[in-house]
Design a protein around this motif. Structure first.
Motif, mmCIF file in Angstrom:
data_model
loop_
_atom_site.group_PDB
_atom_site.id
_atom_site.type_symbol
_atom_site.label_atom_id
_atom_site.label_comp_id
_atom_site.label_asym_id
_atom_site.label_seq_id
_atom_site.Cartn_x
_atom_site.Cartn_y
_atom_site.Cartn_z
ATOM 1 N N VAL A 308 -18.068 -2.866 7.406
ATOM 2 C CA VAL A 308 -17.616 -3.197 6.049
ATOM 3 C C VAL A 308 -18.661 -4.033 5.330
ATOM 4 O O VAL A 308 -19.050 -5.114 5.809
ATOM 5 C CB VAL A 308 -16.272 -3.952 6.097
ATOM 6 N N ARG A 309 -19.109 -3.546 4.196
ATOM 7 C CA ARG A 309 -20.018 -4.320 3.346
ATOM 8 C C ARG A 309 -19.266 -5.199 2.350
ATOM 9 O O ARG A 309 -19.719 -6.282 2.012
ATOM 10 C CB ARG A 309 -20.960 -3.376 2.586
ATOM 11 N N ASP A 310 -18.125 -4.698 1.889
ATOM 12 C CA ASP A 310 -17.333 -5.477 0.938
ATOM 13 C C ASP A 310 -15.873 -5.065 1.076
ATOM 14 O O ASP A 310 -15.573 -3.886 1.319
ATOM 15 C CB ASP A 310 -17.808 -5.226 -0.504
ATOM 16 N N LEU A 311 -14.980 -6.031 0.932
ATOM 17 C CA LEU A 311 -13.552 -5.767 1.015
ATOM 18 C C LEU A 311 -12.835 -6.659 0.011
ATOM 19 O O LEU A 311 -13.115 -7.863 -0.070
ATOM 20 C CB LEU A 311 -13.038 -6.038 2.436
ATOM 21 N N SER A 312 -11.935 -6.060 -0.773
ATOM 22 C CA SER A 312 -11.153 -6.840 -1.734
ATOM 23 C C SER A 312 -9.688 -6.428 -1.642
ATOM 24 O O SER A 312 -9.366 -5.274 -1.350
ATOM 25 C CB SER A 312 -11.663 -6.635 -3.162
ATOM 26 N N VAL A 313 -8.822 -7.393 -1.883
ATOM 27 C CA VAL A 313 -7.372 -7.168 -1.847
ATOM 28 C C VAL A 313 -6.794 -7.561 -3.202
ATOM 29 O O VAL A 313 -6.980 -8.696 -3.646
ATOM 30 C CB VAL A 313 -6.708 -7.991 -0.726
ATOM 31 N N THR A 314 -6.121 -6.622 -3.845
ATOM 32 C CA THR A 314 -5.546 -6.865 -5.166
ATOM 33 C C THR A 314 -4.164 -6.232 -5.247
ATOM 34 O O THR A 314 -3.736 -5.509 -4.350
ATOM 35 C CB THR A 314 -6.429 -6.271 -6.287
ATOM 36 N N GLU A 315 -3.480 -6.520 -6.361
ATOM 37 C CA GLU A 315 -2.239 -5.811 -6.655
ATOM 38 C C GLU A 315 -2.573 -4.365 -7.023
ATOM 39 O O GLU A 315 -3.622 -4.100 -7.619
ATOM 40 C CB GLU A 315 -1.492 -6.463 -7.822
ATOM 41 N N PRO A 316 -1.736 -3.400 -6.695
ATOM 42 C CA PRO A 316 -1.995 -2.009 -7.099
ATOM 43 C C PRO A 316 -1.931 -1.882 -8.606
ATOM 44 O O PRO A 316 -1.236 -2.662 -9.277
ATOM 45 C CB PRO A 316 -0.863 -1.231 -6.418
ATOM 46 N N PRO A 317 -2.639 -0.916 -9.191
ATOM 47 C CA PRO A 317 -2.589 -0.726 -10.648
ATOM 48 C C PRO A 317 -1.165 -0.462 -11.115
ATOM 49 O O PRO A 317 -0.384 0.225 -10.452
ATOM 50 C CB PRO A 317 -3.481 0.507 -10.872
ATOM 51 N N LEU A 318 -0.836 -1.007 -12.274
ATOM 52 C CA LEU A 318 0.510 -0.857 -12.811
ATOM 53 C C LEU A 318 0.883 0.605 -12.991
ATOM 54 O O LEU A 318 2.023 1.007 -12.726
ATOM 55 C CB LEU A 318 0.607 -1.590 -14.161
ATOM 56 N N GLU A 319 -0.081 1.440 -13.418
ATOM 57 C CA GLU A 319 0.248 2.844 -13.656
ATOM 58 C C GLU A 319 0.684 3.547 -12.370
ATOM 59 O O GLU A 319 1.517 4.456 -12.403
ATOM 60 C CB GLU A 319 -0.913 3.595 -14.307
ATOM 61 N N GLU A 320 0.149 3.127 -11.217
ATOM 62 C CA GLU A 320 0.568 3.731 -9.957
ATOM 63 C C GLU A 320 1.993 3.326 -9.594
ATOM 64 O O GLU A 320 2.780 4.125 -9.104
ATOM 65 C CB GLU A 320 -0.393 3.338 -8.837
ATOM 66 N N VAL A 321 2.319 2.059 -9.852
ATOM 67 C CA VAL A 321 3.673 1.591 -9.569
ATOM 68 C C VAL A 321 4.680 2.336 -10.448
ATOM 69 O O VAL A 321 5.704 2.844 -9.974
ATOM 70 C CB VAL A 321 3.777 0.074 -9.821
ATOM 71 N N ILE A 322 4.372 2.421 -11.747
ATOM 72 C CA ILE A 322 5.259 3.130 -12.671
ATOM 73 C C ILE A 322 5.371 4.598 -12.275
ATOM 74 O O ILE A 322 6.452 5.195 -12.301
ATOM 75 C CB ILE A 322 4.731 3.019 -14.117
ATOM 76 N N GLY A 323 4.243 5.214 -11.898
ATOM 77 C CA GLY A 323 4.262 6.617 -11.501
ATOM 78 C C GLY A 323 5.170 6.857 -10.309
ATOM 79 O O GLY A 323 5.881 7.862 -10.252
ATOM 80 N N ARG A 324 5.182 5.946 -9.358
ATOM 81 C CA ARG A 324 6.049 6.099 -8.196
ATOM 82 C C ARG A 324 7.514 6.022 -8.593
ATOM 83 O O ARG A 324 8.359 6.752 -8.061
ATOM 84 C CB ARG A 324 5.734 5.023 -7.145
ATOM 85 N N VAL A 325 7.827 5.120 -9.522
ATOM 86 C CA VAL A 325 9.215 5.015 -9.999
ATOM 87 C C VAL A 325 9.655 6.348 -10.593
ATOM 88 O O VAL A 325 10.743 6.866 -10.289
ATOM 89 C CB VAL A 325 9.354 3.897 -11.050
ATOM 90 N N PHE A 326 8.813 6.947 -11.439
ATOM 91 C CA PHE A 326 9.187 8.174 -12.108
ATOM 92 C C PHE A 326 9.234 9.365 -11.147
ATOM 93 O O PHE A 326 10.069 10.260 -11.308
ATOM 94 C CB PHE A 326 8.242 8.457 -13.267
ATOM 95 N N ARG A 327 8.352 9.376 -10.160
ATOM 96 C CA ARG A 327 8.373 10.476 -9.197
ATOM 97 C C ARG A 327 9.668 10.467 -8.386
ATOM 98 O O ARG A 327 10.235 11.516 -8.082
ATOM 99 C CB ARG A 327 7.159 10.402 -8.268
ATOM 100 N N GLU A 328 10.130 9.269 -8.055
ATOM 101 C CA GLU A 328 11.377 9.181 -7.290
ATOM 102 C C GLU A 328 12.602 9.270 -8.185
ATOM 103 O O GLU A 328 13.704 9.611 -7.721
ATOM 104 C CB GLU A 328 11.410 7.872 -6.489
ATOM 105 N N GLY A 329 12.445 8.948 -9.481
ATOM 106 C CA GLY A 329 13.553 9.051 -10.422
ATOM 107 C C GLY A 329 14.600 7.979 -10.258
ATOM 108 O O GLY A 329 15.691 8.071 -10.823
ATOM 109 N N ARG A 330 14.279 6.924 -9.499
ATOM 110 C CA ARG A 330 15.239 5.838 -9.315
ATOM 111 C C ARG A 330 14.476 4.630 -8.794
ATOM 112 O O ARG A 330 13.341 4.716 -8.335
ATOM 113 C CB ARG A 330 16.315 6.217 -8.296
ATOM 114 N N LEU A 331 15.155 3.468 -8.842
ATOM 115 C CA LEU A 331 14.583 2.257 -8.278
ATOM 116 C C LEU A 331 15.254 1.961 -6.941
ATOM 117 O O LEU A 331 16.420 2.264 -6.762
ATOM 118 C CB LEU A 331 14.797 1.073 -9.230
#
Length: 331
Positions: A308-331
């Protein structure tokens, strides 16, 4: 005891059904359609309820066809609800009373109100006449908005000569010329480049703070939502799935972190899958989603197993979170 402020928007069980004619193909189908039409019902909005308080900026998100624009049009009085009730600034929107219309605006990124062959200034003069704004006030507002939007030099140019970014800024200027208290914004940064999007967001946030305005915003650009809205509503197939804060949404539906890797060798997607859900593995770069509880073990394993030359940990992009909600059609 101080009297509680009336909500800017209050919707209860709001619904909209469209009747769409069904026509069979061919000449026989055309004749039957002419003599006896058959219709099917399309439920565009299904029992939506929410409140928006004065001064709030609320992001209204959903995939295409989810019911966002239909809801905005009902709130703005362009469509009459099929079911439920709605009050906006104390008015029933579909009655379209002058006192209501003077306090709202609806901006749609794919529509325009400016007159194509006239300079922007002429459209602003027409708006001033419609809203009975005196010439001195109109000139002052023109200078103020043009300076804030950085479009002083284009006001005398015909609208058809403007770039998309310039035209959208001029559309915003015209839409807010009467200083509305409530803004319904449907994709206001649609098609704009990054600099123009940033300028529009900055202007809207400044307008909201100066005028204590309320904003309901739809956008496919998550940067708009993250920059402006403290609260989001998610709509899917006409139904409201979520109404709350962005941090709460991330915590509730994204129990994972995004791990980005830069390696000294080619990324091996099959091997990386042992440490998390591989979202991307291209060349020497990789991106994984790792459950928060498994993060320490996954990071330690990755550092031990890969160069590993570089490693970063962040929150996932908001659009991915929203996309998962819509793909499942529920929370």
């Amino acid at each position: 005891m101080a009297k509680a402020l009336e909500p800017a928007v209050c919707a209860r069980g709001l619904g909209k059904v469209y009747l769409v004619a069904d026509k069979e193909p061919g000449l026989a189908g055309t004749l039957r359609h002419f003599v006896r039409r058959r219709y099917r019902r399309i439920l565009a909005v299904d029992g939506v309820s929410f409140r928006i308080e004065p001064g709030e900026i609320v992001g209204f998100l959903g995939p295409n066809g989810a019911g966002k624009t239909t809801t905005l049009k009902m709130l703005a009085g362009l469509l009459q609800p099929s079911t439920g009730e709605v009050r906006v600034l104390g008015y029933e929107p579909f009655e379209r009373r002058p006192g209501f219309l003077r306090q709202i605006t609806l901006v749609m990124g794919n529509k325009q109100q400016l007159i194509w062959d006239l300079p922007v200034l002429d459209s602003l003069r027409i708006n001033a006449a419609v809203y009975e704004i005196d010439p001195a006030t109109a000139r002052r507002r023109t200078r103020e908005f043009a300076e804030l939007l950085e479009i002083e030099e284009i006001l005398t140019q015909p609208v058809r000569k403007l770039s998309l970014g310039q035209r959208m800024k001029a559309e915003l200027m015209a839409s807010l010329f009467h200083l509305p208290r409530l803004l319904f914004l449907d994709e206001p940064t649609l098609g704009l480049d990054v600099n123009a999007q940033t300028a529009v967001r900055r202007f809207l946030d400044g307008y909201r703070r100066r005028r204590e305005a309320t904003i309901l915003l739809t956008s496919h650009y998550m940067a708009d939502i993250e920059a402006l809205a403290g609260r989001v509503m998610l709509i899917h197939e006409g139904r409201l799935l979520y109404d709350g804060g962005l941090p709460e949404l991330m915590e509730r539906f994204a129990p994972y972190k995004e791990v980005r890797l830069e390696l000294a060798a080619e990324a091996d997607a099959a091997g990386l899958a042992a440490y998390g859900e591989v979202e991307e593995a291209r060349g020497r770069s990789a991106r994984l989603l790792v459950r928060k509880g498994e993060l320490p073990r996954a990071v330690a394993g990755l550092l031990a197993a890969y160069p590993v030359r570089d490693l970063s940990v962040t929150e996932p992009p908001l659009e991915e979170v929203i996309g998962r909600v819509f793909r499942e059609g529920r929370l």
